[in-house]
Every structure is written in structure tokens, then in C-alpha cells.
Enzyme design. Structure first.
Site, PDB file in Angstrom:
ATOM      1  N   CYS A 409      -3.337   3.338  -2.499  1.00 59.21           N
ATOM      2  CA  CYS A 409      -2.164   3.799  -3.262  1.00 59.21           C
ATOM      3  C   CYS A 409      -0.942   2.939  -2.938  1.00 59.21           C
ATOM      4  O   CYS A 409      -0.878   1.798  -3.391  1.00 59.21           O
ATOM      5  CB  CYS A 409      -1.946   5.282  -3.043  1.00 59.21           C
ATOM      6  SG  CYS A 409      -1.139   6.027  -4.464  1.00 59.21           S
ATOM      7  N   HIS A 544      -6.833   7.605  -4.469  1.00 61.36           N
ATOM      8  CA  HIS A 544      -7.078   8.038  -3.082  1.00 61.36           C
ATOM      9  C   HIS A 544      -8.570   8.324  -2.884  1.00 61.36           C
ATOM     10  O   HIS A 544      -9.010   9.471  -3.025  1.00 61.36           O
ATOM     11  CB  HIS A 544      -6.272   9.308  -2.781  1.00 61.36           C
ATOM     12  CG  HIS A 544      -4.807   9.070  -2.649  1.00 61.36           C
ATOM     13  ND1 HIS A 544      -4.218   8.723  -1.461  1.00 61.36           N
ATOM     14  CD2 HIS A 544      -3.820   9.120  -3.573  1.00 61.36           C
ATOM     15  CE1 HIS A 544      -2.917   8.570  -1.639  1.00 61.36           C
ATOM     16  NE2 HIS A 544      -2.646   8.800  -2.916  1.00 61.36           N
ATOM     17  N   GLU A 546     -10.216   8.632  -0.307  1.00 61.30           N
ATOM     18  CA  GLU A 546     -10.520   9.490   0.857  1.00 61.30           C
ATOM     19  C   GLU A 546     -10.790  10.938   0.461  1.00 61.30           C
ATOM     20  O   GLU A 546     -11.497  11.649   1.181  1.00 61.30           O
ATOM     21  CB  GLU A 546      -9.361   9.426   1.880  1.00 61.30           C
ATOM     22  CG  GLU A 546      -8.029  10.054   1.448  1.00 61.30           C
ATOM     23  CD  GLU A 546      -7.105   9.087   0.716  1.00 61.30           C
ATOM     24  OE1 GLU A 546      -7.614   8.109   0.134  1.00 61.30           O
ATOM     25  OE2 GLU A 546      -5.873   9.324   0.711  1.00 61.30           O
TER      26      GLU A 546
HETATM   27  N1  GLN Z   1       5.075   5.837  -3.678  1.00 64.67           N
HETATM   28  C1  GLN Z   1       4.043   5.330  -4.535  1.00 64.67           C
HETATM   29  C2  GLN Z   1       4.097   5.952  -5.916  1.00 64.67           C
HETATM   30  O1  GLN Z   1       4.680   6.988  -6.077  1.00 64.67           O
HETATM   31  C3  GLN Z   1       2.673   5.529  -3.926  1.00 64.67           C
HETATM   32  C4  GLN Z   1       2.283   6.969  -3.721  1.00 64.67           C
HETATM   33  C5  GLN Z   1       1.124   7.147  -2.798  1.00 64.67           C
HETATM   34  O2  GLN Z   1       0.817   6.285  -1.991  1.00 64.67           O
HETATM   35  N2  GLN Z   1       0.484   8.302  -2.856  1.00 64.67           N
HETATM   36  O3  GLN Z   1       3.546   5.445  -6.849  1.00 64.67           O
END
Ligand code: GLN
Length: 571
Positions: A409, A544, A546
Site C-alpha cells: 500500500c 493489503h 496480509e
Molecule cells: N496513505 C496512502 C493512501 O491513503 C496509503 C494507505 C495505506 O497504506 N493503507 O492511499
């Protein structure tokens, strides 16, 4: 039988308040039984893991289960809470931001978590207040009892389904907290409504070892059980957490003073891996005790998957060190699912993964020396600019020194920025999250694309003034890429939680410079995975992974990453 409509008409005619008894809101042919898991004495006893392990124990007998967490705090969901307050925010496939215990539920069982799986005080009150504003209570004074408690009962009973044998409901917090009172009152009423043959109360307590006395102490457990009894709940079983096995005479004492049968006092001593807990509960006879109460057949549970997992963990021959470069590294719970998924990846390769938490900002001040003895680097998700310079130092170090790298992410977004700056020569490349007026936002809000017909559902969290892409989305993998090789399939589905995206305006330029786009939305509109060429393993994803890794089915990317790290260490 008098039905709901009859009461509704009566209520509007005579203007008395009418709240449908929860049992009238749901029709079902099969009986779903309910198990309520409460906690006493102190928090952090591992109530979530115990509840999840209980689920595993029933699944091992061929029963179908579902799980739910009731959280006493006022936030409507944990989405806006600091990871330091609450640990990780777990995301279900339907895009609900939930308590991290739901991660345990999914890792230990096959139950699919959804918006029905996590209720907070805030969410319950919000629904009751919304109904009050709509006039649904027909002039009644709206009160904790019965309106809030009925809403809680409805939330619990919504788990009833033809294909669910047992619903396990964990009550957050510790008995005695003011906040959890309405939840406890609601489950007390559910026992009254449904009977002992359909409900069970399991209470998890602490039996501390007092070193100076050389004794295990049962008094805190007695007090905690008394506290439950004060509100009308008599525990059916006590799970006693302790550092050591509890001797028989102490268990006898607990049984007598807490008014539970002797075989319902089960000790749950510390174990070397959480995946051993289902077996601990089985050995204590918990499953049989509850099934007997419910008059459900009790075949021998097949715990072979859990035995295999524990055996693999215990027999691993090699340890590898993964540097996790993040902002919340002082609280490992902030990265709970990532930690677990790394261990799962290790299971596929017979290695133990040791996670070295590295504070991103310390790399900014002290340089990358801390990375020198690390075998692989992982940059997890995160929000905000603080620490991003340190994370990019780590990413650059991994890319230039052929260290296996996994970006998740925000970790992927920073890998794109680092590549744009140092390989593609876009020196001031950044994310519009860090600079709204950036000249080269290689990561940006893709609202324009969406206005032009792109279809991604974004939840609107108005107070934060932004929109998030939440939950499961399909992703198409491109042939001849590392990701495609690791997944070994063409279309996958992964969960998201972010606002910003890879900015397609820069896609061609970055690809020309050597960045590989290895996964996109099936219509090719949003970039979901990137890689770099001529590197042992450098993969970063916008989602994600995970959240869907399981100990019995390690996630392909975590497994691929650990495999690459092991290969590198073995050279
Ligand atoms: N801050 C980034 C976004 O909002 C990544 C978010 C995250 O890593 N869950 O896109």
C-alpha cells in the site's frame, strides 16, 4: 401467533412504544447456538485468539461457525483510530474497517467476516439515534434498556442462519468496565430468551503467579466471576490464563467458589505459538463441554491442520531477518496481519521469520546502517508524510543492493516515487497526499479517472474529508512477471484500504524507465502491483495481501518474498 405487524398496528393505534422482540425479526429453520466470550481481571489475555481457536475447534468437528466482536468504545468503527490506540485496522472483503481480532477469526476459521461481524457502542447508538430521528419509536423515551440492549440483541441475532451451527461472540473489554454494561445486559437477556441449551457463557480470566509467595492466585478470578454474577450472568466455563499449568487443588477451589462444574475450569497456559491454542482448548475438553450443553453430537475433532502448523513452526531449521520499516513499530499490534502473514510465508519454506522493527525516522537521522544485517525489507501501509523519507531510503537500499523487497500500500506508493526520482529522473516526484500542489504527483487521487467513468466504490468518511477504496477488488496479473509466477493464476482478489492511487499519467514514462506493472484492475485502469527488473524479488502492491493470508494457506506474495530471502541467505 401474534406477529410483528399486529403489534405495529396496535402500537400506532394506541401510541405506545413498540420494539419488536429480536426473535421476531429473523426467521430461521435451523437453530444457531450462541457462545459469548467475556474477559476478566485484565485485558490482553488473548481473548480474540481463544475465541478464534474455539471456532477452529468446532470446525474441526465439521460444524459451521460464524464469529462477531462487540466493542464497547464509542468510535463507530476503528477506521479513524490511531494504530497506537487500537493496533491494526483489519479490513473484510466487503470493505468494513474492523477490530484486529477479526483477523484472528479469519486466520483460525473459515468464517468470512463482514459488516455484521463487528459492532461498537458508537455503531449501536448511531443506529438507535437514527431510528429515533425517523420517529420509529413512536414517541417513547429512548433508553439504554430496552432500546440500546435490543439493538445489540438484534446485531447478535442477525448472525442466525440456516447454515450456521454456532455463532461465537466476543465481548471486548473487561467485565466491570462501565462501557461494557449494555452488552453484558443484552447477552444476559439473550440467555433468558433462548435458554441454556442454546447459549453458553465462557469467561476468560487470569490466574497470576505471585513469585514471592511461589503461588498461583485464584482470588482475581473469583472476583471477576462475582462481578459477572452481579449482572446475572453465570459462567458455564472458565478459561484460566496462567504462566503455568494450574494444579488440581487450585482448579477445585476455583470451581467451588465460582460455582462452575469442576470440568468447566480449564487452564490455558502460555504456549510457544498461538496456533497451538485450539489443541490446548481441546485437551481441556472445552468443545465437548459446550456441545454437550447444546445437545449437539460430539465427534472426535480433527486437529491435524493445527498439529501440522505447530510441527512446522517447531521444526524450522533456519531463521531469517526481515526489516519492517514503519512508523508504528513501537507497537507490533499495529502490523498484526503483516506479522502473521510473514510467519505463514516462513512455514512454506521451513524458516522462522524474525521481524526487526525499524523506525522509519531513525533511518533519516542515523542512515541505513541498521539495514546492513537484514535479509529482506518490508515497508507496510501507512498514512501521512512523517517517516516517508526514511522508508524511501530503505526502498532505495533494497533496490540498489538486490535485497528482496516487499512494499504494501503506502510501501508500494513510496516504491513508485523512489523509482520515479532515482531511476526515471523525475526528481520532484511525490504523492499528492504529501503535497497537494505537487508538480509531479506520480501517486494521486484518481477522482478525474472516476469522473470519466471509472468504477471503484469509495466510502465517504466525511469528517476526514476524503474517500477510501475499501475491500476486495479483482486484479489481473500480467504474464511473465514475478507476481504472476508467485500467484500462479491470472485473476486474483485482494483487499484495499487507501485513498491515493498510481497516477496513470506517468505510467508510460515509468514503464519506459523499466518499472514493470504486473497487476491491474481487470479493465487495466488502475495499477495494483509493480516490480522492478533484474532484481531477486522486488514487488509492491497497492492492496493489503496480509488480510487474506492463512497459516494453512500462506499468501503467495508472502511466500514468494520469504522464498527469495531464503534463497539469497543460502547463497
Ligand atoms: N496513505 C496512502 C493512501 O491513503 C496509503 C494507505 C495505506 O497504506 N493503507 O492511499
Amino acid at each position: 401467533m401474534l406477529d410483528k405487524d399486529f403489534y405495529q398496528v396496535l402500537a400506532s393505534t394506541f401510541r405506545f412504544w413498540y420494539i419488536p422482540p429480536p426473535s421476531m425479526n429473523h426467521t430461521t429453520t435451523k437453530k444457531t447456538r450462541f457462545i459469548f466470550v467475556t474477559g476478566g481481571v485484565v485485558s490482553s489475555l488473548g481473548k480474540g485468539i481463544v475465541a478464534a481457536s474455539l471456532g477452529a475447534l468446532f470446525e474441526a468437528r465439521g460444524l459451521t461457525i460464524t464469529m462477531q466482536k462487540l466493542d464497547p468504545y464509542i468510535n463507530v468503527d476503528p477506521g479513524t483510530m490511531s494504530p497506537y490506540q487500537h493496533g491494526e485496522v483489519f479490513v473484510s472483503d466487503d470493505g468494513t474497517e474492523t477490530d484486529l481480532d477479526l483477523g484472528h477469526y479469519e486466520r483460525f476459521t473459515h468464517a468470512k467476516m463482514s459488516k455484521r461481524s463487528n459492532y461498537t457502542t458508537g455503531r449501536i447508538y448511531e443506529s438507535v439515534i437514527r431510528r429515533e430521528r425517523r420517529g420509529d419509536y413512536l414517541g417513547a423515551t429512548v433508553q439504554v434498556i430496552p432500546h440500546i440492549t435490543n439493538a445489540i440483541k438484534d446485531a447478535v441475532l442477525s448472525l442466525r442462519a440456516d447454515d450456521v451451527d454456532i455463532a461465537i461472540i466476543e465481548i471486548g473489554g473487561t467485565v466491570g468496565d462501565i462501557e461494557s454494561q449494555p452488552f453484558l445486559e443484552a447477552i444476559r437477556q439473550l440467555r433468558f430468551d433462548l435458554g441454556r441449551e442454546n447459549t453458553a457463557f465462557i469467561h476468560l480470566t487470569l490466574v497470576p503467579y505471585v513469585a514471592v509467595a511461589g503461588e498461583l492466585k485464584t482470588k482475581p478470578t473469583q472476583h471477576s466471576v462475582q462481578k459477572l454474577r452481579e449482572i446475572g450472568i453465570q459462567a458455564d466455563a472458565l478459561l484460566c490464563r496462567s504462566e503455568y499449568t494450574i494444579p488440581k487443588n487450585e482448579k477445585d477451589k476455583i470451581a467451588l467458589f465460582c460455582n462452575v462444574p469442576r470440568d468447566a475450569v480449564i487452564d490455558v497456559p502460555d504456549v510457544d505459538t498461538i496456533y497451538a491454542v485450539p489443541k490446548v482448548l481441546r485437551d481441556g475438553g472445552l468443545g465437548s463441554l459446550i456441545l454437550n450443553q447444546f445437545s449437539i453430537d460430539d465427534p472426535m475433532p480433527d486437529l491435524s491442520i493445527w498439529d501440522d502448523i505447530c510441527q512446522k513452526i517447531r521444526s524450522s531449521k533456519m531463521e531469517i531477518k526481515i526489516g519492517m520499516v514503519g512508523k508504528y513499530v513501537a507497537l507490533p499490534d499495529a502490523y498484526k496481519s503483516v506479522n502473521e502473514a510473514l510467519q505463514h510465508g516462513g512455514l512454506n519454506h521451513d524458516v522462522t521469520v524474525k521481524i526487526i522493527y525499524i523506525h522509519a525516522e531513525s533511518l533519516e537521522t542515523d542512515g541505513v546502517a541498521a539495514l546492513e544485517h537484514i535479509d529482506g525489507i518490508l515497508v507496510p501501509g501507512g498514512f501521512g508524510q512523517r517517516g516517508t523519507a526514511g522508508k524511501m531510503l530503505a526502498i532505495r537500499y533494497a533496490r540498489e543492493n538486490n535485497i528482496p523487497f516487499f512494499g504494501i500500500c503506502l510501501g508500494m506508493q513510496l516504491a513508485v516515487i523512489e523509482f520515479a526520482r532515482h531511476v526515471a529522473g523525475i526528481e520532484d516526484a511525490t504523492s499528492s497526499e504529501f503535497d497537494e500542489c505537487a508538480k509531479h504527483p506520480v501517486i494521486a487521487l484518481m477522482t478525474q479517472w472516476e469522473q470519466e467513468g471509472g468504477h471503484v466504490h469509495r466510502s465517504f468518511d466525511s469528517d476526514l474529508g476524503g474517500t477510501m477504496r475499501l475491500g476486495g477488488y479483482p486484479c489481473k496479473l500480467i504474464a511473465d512477471t514475478q507476481a504472476r509466477k508467485d500467484y500462479n493464476q491470472e485473476t486474483i482478489r485482494e483487499r484495499h484500504r487507501h485513498r491515493y492511487e498510481f497516477n496513470n499519467t506517468y505510467r508510460e514514462e515509468l514503464e519506459r524507465a523499466g518499472l514493470i506493472v504486473s497487476g491491474t484492475l481487470p479493465d487495466n485502469s488502475l495499477v495494483e502491483i509493480i516490480e522492478v527488473k533484474n532484481h531477486p524479488w522486488f514487488v509492491a502492491c497497492q492492496f493489503h495481501p496480509e488480510f487474506i493470508s492463512r497459516p494453512y494457506a500462506p499468501h503467495p506474495l508472502f511466500s514468494g518474498f520469504i522464498g527469495a530471502v531464503k534463497a539469497k541467505v543460502n547463497v
